[in-house]
Scaffold this active site. Structure first.
Site, PDB file in Angstrom:
ATOM      1  N   THR A 135       0.724  -1.261  -0.010  1.00 17.70           N
ATOM      2  CA  THR A 135      -0.038  -0.059   0.007  1.00 17.70           C
ATOM      3  C   THR A 135       0.687   1.321   0.046  1.00 17.70           C
ATOM      4  O   THR A 135       2.070   1.293   0.331  1.00 17.70           O
ATOM      5  CB  THR A 135      -0.879  -0.066   1.340  1.00 17.70           C
ATOM      6  OG1 THR A 135      -1.565   1.180   1.514  1.00 17.70           O
ATOM      7  CG2 THR A 135      -0.088  -0.455   2.492  1.00 17.70           C
ATOM      8  N   ASP A 136       0.239   2.351  -0.595  1.00 19.08           N
ATOM      9  CA  ASP A 136       0.902   3.868  -0.534  1.00 19.08           C
ATOM     10  C   ASP A 136       0.906   4.279   1.143  1.00 19.08           C
ATOM     11  O   ASP A 136       1.943   5.187   1.309  1.00 19.08           O
ATOM     12  CB  ASP A 136       0.149   4.792  -1.165  1.00 19.08           C
ATOM     13  CG  ASP A 136      -1.266   4.823  -1.075  1.00 19.08           C
ATOM     14  OD1 ASP A 136      -1.650   4.202   0.056  1.00 19.08           O
ATOM     15  OD2 ASP A 136      -1.797   5.864  -1.559  1.00 19.08           O
ATOM     16  N   GLU A 137       0.197   3.648   2.057  1.00 14.39           N
ATOM     17  CA  GLU A 137       0.082   4.005   3.382  1.00 14.39           C
ATOM     18  C   GLU A 137       1.431   3.872   4.182  1.00 14.39           C
ATOM     19  O   GLU A 137       1.778   4.482   5.004  1.00 14.39           O
ATOM     20  CB  GLU A 137      -0.980   3.258   4.051  1.00 14.39           C
ATOM     21  CG  GLU A 137      -2.456   3.720   3.403  1.00 14.39           C
ATOM     22  CD  GLU A 137      -3.355   3.640   4.459  1.00 14.39           C
ATOM     23  OE1 GLU A 137      -3.382   3.848   5.515  1.00 14.39           O
ATOM     24  OE2 GLU A 137      -4.798   3.993   4.037  1.00 14.39           O
ATOM     25  N   TYR A 161      -2.312  -0.274  11.100  1.00 14.03           N
ATOM     26  CA  TYR A 161      -2.285  -1.114   9.810  1.00 14.03           C
ATOM     27  C   TYR A 161      -0.976  -0.619   8.892  1.00 14.03           C
ATOM     28  O   TYR A 161      -0.353  -1.793   8.366  1.00 14.03           O
ATOM     29  CB  TYR A 161      -3.438  -0.637   9.048  1.00 14.03           C
ATOM     30  CG  TYR A 161      -3.511  -0.895   7.527  1.00 14.03           C
ATOM     31  CD1 TYR A 161      -3.756  -2.360   7.252  1.00 14.03           C
ATOM     32  CD2 TYR A 161      -3.278   0.117   6.700  1.00 14.03           C
ATOM     33  CE1 TYR A 161      -3.589  -2.599   5.604  1.00 14.03           C
ATOM     34  CE2 TYR A 161      -3.494  -0.303   5.120  1.00 14.03           C
ATOM     35  CZ  TYR A 161      -3.593  -1.806   4.644  1.00 14.03           C
ATOM     36  OH  TYR A 161      -3.181  -1.774   3.536  1.00 14.03           O
ATOM     37  N   LYS A 165       2.021  -3.466   7.224  1.00  7.83           N
ATOM     38  CA  LYS A 165       2.252  -3.428   5.941  1.00  7.83           C
ATOM     39  C   LYS A 165       3.728  -3.190   5.695  1.00  7.83           C
ATOM     40  O   LYS A 165       4.412  -3.783   4.993  1.00  7.83           O
ATOM     41  CB  LYS A 165       1.159  -2.684   5.081  1.00  7.83           C
ATOM     42  CG  LYS A 165      -0.175  -2.941   4.975  1.00  7.83           C
ATOM     43  CD  LYS A 165      -0.488  -4.354   4.689  1.00  7.83           C
ATOM     44  CE  LYS A 165      -0.350  -4.589   3.095  1.00  7.83           C
ATOM     45  NZ  LYS A 165      -0.580  -6.015   2.626  1.00  7.83           N
TER      46      LYS A 165
HETATM   47  P1  NAD Z   1      -9.935  -7.258   2.123  1.00  6.13           P
HETATM   48  O1  NAD Z   1     -10.127  -6.941   3.387  1.00  6.13           O
HETATM   49  O2  NAD Z   1     -11.149  -6.951   1.314  1.00  6.13           O
HETATM   50  O3  NAD Z   1      -9.724  -8.842   1.766  1.00  6.13           O
HETATM   51  C1  NAD Z   1      -8.647  -9.591   2.768  1.00  6.13           C
HETATM   52  C2  NAD Z   1      -8.717 -11.080   2.540  1.00  6.13           C
HETATM   53  O4  NAD Z   1      -7.780 -11.790   3.358  1.00  6.13           O
HETATM   54  C3  NAD Z   1     -10.148 -11.690   2.881  1.00  6.13           C
HETATM   55  O5  NAD Z   1     -10.563 -12.293   1.953  1.00  6.13           O
HETATM   56  C4  NAD Z   1      -9.818 -12.310   4.248  1.00  6.13           C
HETATM   57  O6  NAD Z   1     -10.625 -13.409   4.610  1.00  6.13           O
HETATM   58  C5  NAD Z   1      -8.446 -12.614   3.924  1.00  6.13           C
HETATM   59  N1  NAD Z   1      -7.453 -12.950   4.877  1.00  6.13           N
HETATM   60  C6  NAD Z   1      -7.343 -12.144   6.196  1.00  6.13           C
HETATM   61  N2  NAD Z   1      -6.628 -12.918   7.003  1.00  6.13           N
HETATM   62  C7  NAD Z   1      -6.284 -13.966   6.477  1.00  6.13           C
HETATM   63  C8  NAD Z   1      -5.246 -15.054   6.800  1.00  6.13           C
HETATM   64  N3  NAD Z   1      -4.760 -14.821   8.215  1.00  6.13           N
HETATM   65  N4  NAD Z   1      -4.970 -16.152   6.102  1.00  6.13           N
HETATM   66  C9  NAD Z   1      -5.750 -16.241   4.996  1.00  6.13           C
HETATM   67  N5  NAD Z   1      -6.616 -15.447   4.660  1.00  6.13           N
HETATM   68  C10 NAD Z   1      -6.723 -14.166   5.379  1.00  6.13           C
HETATM   69  O7  NAD Z   1      -8.634  -6.566   1.661  1.00  6.13           O
HETATM   70  P2  NAD Z   1      -8.460  -5.733   0.189  1.00  6.13           P
HETATM   71  O8  NAD Z   1      -8.847  -4.540   0.106  1.00  6.13           O
HETATM   72  O9  NAD Z   1      -8.909  -6.730  -1.045  1.00  6.13           O
HETATM   73  O10 NAD Z   1      -6.810  -5.674   0.213  1.00  6.13           O
HETATM   74  C11 NAD Z   1      -5.845  -6.732  -0.200  1.00  6.13           C
HETATM   75  C12 NAD Z   1      -4.288  -6.566  -0.160  1.00  6.13           C
HETATM   76  O11 NAD Z   1      -4.303  -5.141  -0.886  1.00  6.13           O
HETATM   77  C13 NAD Z   1      -4.133  -6.276   1.346  1.00  6.13           C
HETATM   78  O12 NAD Z   1      -2.925  -6.734   1.429  1.00  6.13           O
HETATM   79  C14 NAD Z   1      -3.989  -4.622   1.408  1.00  6.13           C
HETATM   80  O13 NAD Z   1      -2.981  -4.256   2.529  1.00  6.13           O
HETATM   81  C15 NAD Z   1      -3.754  -4.402  -0.097  1.00  6.13           C
HETATM   82  N6  NAD Z   1      -3.923  -2.982  -0.615  1.00  6.13           N
HETATM   83  C16 NAD Z   1      -5.350  -2.587  -0.486  1.00  6.13           C
HETATM   84  C17 NAD Z   1      -5.714  -1.367  -0.706  1.00  6.13           C
HETATM   85  C18 NAD Z   1      -7.262  -0.900  -0.885  1.00  6.13           C
HETATM   86  O14 NAD Z   1      -7.322   0.157  -1.189  1.00  6.13           O
HETATM   87  N7  NAD Z   1      -8.249  -1.745  -0.373  1.00  6.13           N
HETATM   88  C19 NAD Z   1      -5.022  -0.493  -1.418  1.00  6.13           C
HETATM   89  C20 NAD Z   1      -3.521  -0.934  -1.467  1.00  6.13           C
HETATM   90  C21 NAD Z   1      -3.311  -2.199  -1.124  1.00  6.13           C
HETATM   91  O1  DAU Z   2      -4.237   4.059   0.515  1.00  6.52           O
HETATM   92  C1  DAU Z   2      -4.533   2.377   0.275  1.00  6.52           C
HETATM   93  C2  DAU Z   2      -5.251   2.168   1.484  1.00  6.52           C
HETATM   94  O2  DAU Z   2      -6.495   2.453   1.305  1.00  6.52           O
HETATM   95  C3  DAU Z   2      -5.254   0.536   1.712  1.00  6.52           C
HETATM   96  O3  DAU Z   2      -3.928   0.119   2.184  1.00  6.52           O
HETATM   97  C4  DAU Z   2      -6.320   0.129   2.749  1.00  6.52           C
HETATM   98  O4  DAU Z   2      -6.154  -1.282   2.770  1.00  6.52           O
HETATM   99  C5  DAU Z   2      -7.480   0.722   2.454  1.00  6.52           C
HETATM  100  O5  DAU Z   2      -8.529   0.383   3.472  1.00  6.52           O
HETATM  101  C6  DAU Z   2      -7.368   2.245   2.478  1.00  6.52           C
HETATM  102  O6  DAU Z   2      -7.140   2.840   3.362  1.00  6.52           O
HETATM  103  P1  DAU Z   2      -7.902   4.233   3.794  1.00  6.52           P
HETATM  104  O7  DAU Z   2      -7.862   4.361   5.527  1.00  6.52           O
HETATM  105  O8  DAU Z   2      -7.616   5.413   3.023  1.00  6.52           O
HETATM  106  O9  DAU Z   2      -9.532   3.877   3.241  1.00  6.52           O
HETATM  107  P2  DAU Z   2     -10.736   4.033   3.744  1.00  6.52           P
HETATM  108  O10 DAU Z   2     -11.950   3.888   2.713  1.00  6.52           O
HETATM  109  O11 DAU Z   2     -11.143   3.568   5.277  1.00  6.52           O
HETATM  110  O12 DAU Z   2     -10.859   5.907   4.091  1.00  6.52           O
HETATM  111  C7  DAU Z   2     -10.551   6.701   2.750  1.00  6.52           C
HETATM  112  C8  DAU Z   2     -10.925   7.972   3.498  1.00  6.52           C
HETATM  113  O13 DAU Z   2     -11.941   8.270   3.821  1.00  6.52           O
HETATM  114  C9  DAU Z   2      -9.881   8.306   4.709  1.00  6.52           C
HETATM  115  O14 DAU Z   2      -9.322   9.628   4.557  1.00  6.52           O
HETATM  116  C10 DAU Z   2     -10.927   8.272   5.731  1.00  6.52           C
HETATM  117  C11 DAU Z   2     -12.042   8.656   5.325  1.00  6.52           C
HETATM  118  N1  DAU Z   2     -13.243   8.107   5.567  1.00  6.52           N
HETATM  119  C12 DAU Z   2     -13.340   6.718   5.815  1.00  6.52           C
HETATM  120  C13 DAU Z   2     -14.562   6.256   6.346  1.00  6.52           C
HETATM  121  C14 DAU Z   2     -14.760   4.644   6.626  1.00  6.52           C
HETATM  122  C15 DAU Z   2     -14.219   8.720   6.204  1.00  6.52           C
HETATM  123  O15 DAU Z   2     -14.367  10.339   5.946  1.00  6.52           O
HETATM  124  N2  DAU Z   2     -15.563   8.445   6.741  1.00  6.52           N
HETATM  125  C16 DAU Z   2     -15.783   7.014   6.795  1.00  6.52           C
HETATM  126  O16 DAU Z   2     -16.752   6.645   7.283  1.00  6.52           O
END
Ligand code: NAD
Ligand code: DAU
Length: 357
Positions: A135-137, A161, A165
């Site tokens: 992630t970019d975080e 988180y 990561k």
């Molecule tokens: P998600 O939370 O939707 O899915 C996570 C999946 O991992 C689920 O299916 C869960 O059951 C599985 N899981 C959790 N713990 C586990 C374990 N111990 N063993 C096996 N499976 C397990 O997540 P996502 O949003 O699809 O993100 C996927 C990956 O991409 C993550 O590594 C996250 O850090 C990364 N990522 C997400 C975003 C985003 O915006 N969602 C952006 C950048 C990177």
């Molecule tokens: O940047 C990549 C990341 O993006 C991933 O690594 C994470 O897995 C993914 O969850 C996401 O993290 P964020 O914290 O940026 O996503 P979220 O959707 O939770 O929040 C997006 C922005 O919106 C953040 O600035 C917080 C804000 N927010 C979020 C929620 C859930 C609100 O203002 N209200 C809300 O209810």
């Protein structure tokens, strides 16, 4: 790439990636290894269950014996590692599980790959790959005027988180440097699109707005994220897997940086246009500013010149079109939405995170 272990393939990005891979590659077997936590949903890929190239295995990446036996049994040559605890707010309320899954789970996978690929030499070394999805975080938060993050920017994770990561990224790198494990890492910005669990901003706002519930905006809503449609992310990961340089990391992002409030307002306006139920219009009046997330990162911005120049990748979706498609997807999948809402866990989470805000 013959026998691909996808961890976390029942989650949002993992399930989209499995679909993408089955569309793109023909000679491939995919093992979806997922623990089915609250975020995992086998229904996301229900239509693929009959495909002989696809198999679901319920398993935990922290279980060394299970990971080991699956890798051996299926002669896994490629691991694409998505499995993680992924929600920042949950990491603030309960960080332990993030350390378990994201740090220990990644370590367990790396060690299993090392044992099978590097110690036993069953498969040619140039045919194996560990791809880590990050992630970019990990880069922290940008001040006004600071340049976008490159692959060389030092890590400065702020939430539990992000720290978990970052730790997992470092472990992957160390296995490459010390043991010669062939790896690649991608650091991507905020994804959106179909099958995203509605704890994240975009699907949460869509579902609340459809129901006429308050739309919670943290703080002043002027925090900035970079948004990428999940299919563009999947395409980028596939390119890195097939053409990326071993031992390299690649930034991925959508090249747009709207403030959160503007994302929420856009969703409201889309629903005003396309939701046939007039009861909650105009949806903007549902917006509520609520207490901010502790330690909230202010601004993210990814410099994606490396992946563009080396691999010719660029996002295909504009944010406007991607958001419209995503709102349409949630409106047209009431069964999927209902199945998530029925999970006792979801309501519990909404209470835990929003009731006292
Ligand atoms: P998600 O939370 O939707 O899915 C996570 C999946 O991992 C689920 O299916 C869960 O059951 C599985 N899981 C959790 N713990 C586990 C374990 N111990 N063993 C096996 N499976 C397990 O997540 P996502 O949003 O699809 O993100 C996927 C990956 O991409 C993550 O590594 C996250 O850090 C990364 N990522 C997400 C975003 C985003 O915006 N969602 C952006 C950048 C990177
Ligand atoms: O940047 C990549 C990341 O993006 C991933 O690594 C994470 O897995 C993914 O969850 C996401 O993290 P964020 O914290 O940026 O996503 P979220 O959707 O939770 O929040 C997006 C922005 O919106 C953040 O600035 C917080 C804000 N927010 C979020 C929620 C859930 C609100 O203002 N209200 C809300 O209810």
């Amino acid at each position: 790439m013959k026998n691909v272990l996808v961890t976390g393939g029942a989650g949002f990005i993992g399930s989209n990636f499995i679909r993408y891979l089955l569309r793109t590659e023909t000679n491939i077997r995919i093992l979806n290894f997922d623990a089915l936590t609250y975020a995992g949903n086998r229904e996301n890929l229900a239509d693929l269950e009959g495909d002989p190239r696809y198999r679901f295995i319920q398993g935990n990446i922290c279980d060394a014996a299970q990971v080991d036996s699956v890798i051996r049994e299926y002669q896994v040559d490629t691991i694409v590692h998505f499995a993680a605890e992924s929600h920042v707010d949950r990491s603030i309320l309960g960080p332990r599980q993030f350390i378990e899954t994201n740090v220990m789970g990644t370590f367990t996978l790396l060690d299993a790959a090392r044992n099978y690929w590097l110690k036993e030499n069953v498969l040619p070394l140039d045919s194996v790959r560990f791809h880590h999805v990050s992630t970019d975080e990990v880069f922290g938060s940008l001040k006004p005027g600071e340049p976008a993050w490159t692959e060389e920017t030092p890590y400065a994770p702020n939430s539990p988180y992000a720290a978990s990561k970052a730790a997992s990224d470092h472990l992957v790198r160390s296995y490459g440097h010390t043991y010669g494990l062939p790896y690649t890492i991608t650091n991507c910005s905020n994804n959106y699109g179909p099958y995203q669990f509605p704890e994240k901003l975009i699907p949460l706002i869509i579902l609340n707005a459809m129901d006429g519930k308050p739309l919670p905006v943290y703080g002043d809503g002027q925090q900035v994220r970079d948004w990428l449609h999940v299919e563009d992310h999947c395409e980028a990961i596939h390119l890195v897997l097939t053409k990326g340089k071993i031992g390299s990391t690649y930034n991925i992002g959508g090249e747009n940086q709207p403030a959160n409030l503007s994302i929420v307002e856009t969703i409201c306006d889309i629903l005003d246009e396309i939701d046939s139920n007039p009861a909650h219009k105009p949806h903007r009046r549902l917006i509520q500013f609520v207490k901010d997330r502790p330690g909230h990162d202010r601004r993210y911005d990814m410099d994606t010149r490396k992946i563009r120049a080396e691999l010719g990748w660029s996002p295909r979706h504009t944010l406007d079109q991607g958001l419209l498609d995503t709102v349409r997807w949630y409106l047209s999948h009431p069964e999927w939405v209902a199945s998530i809402r029925q999970k006792h866990e979801y309501e519990g989470w909404l209470d835990a995170n929003y009731k006292l805000r």
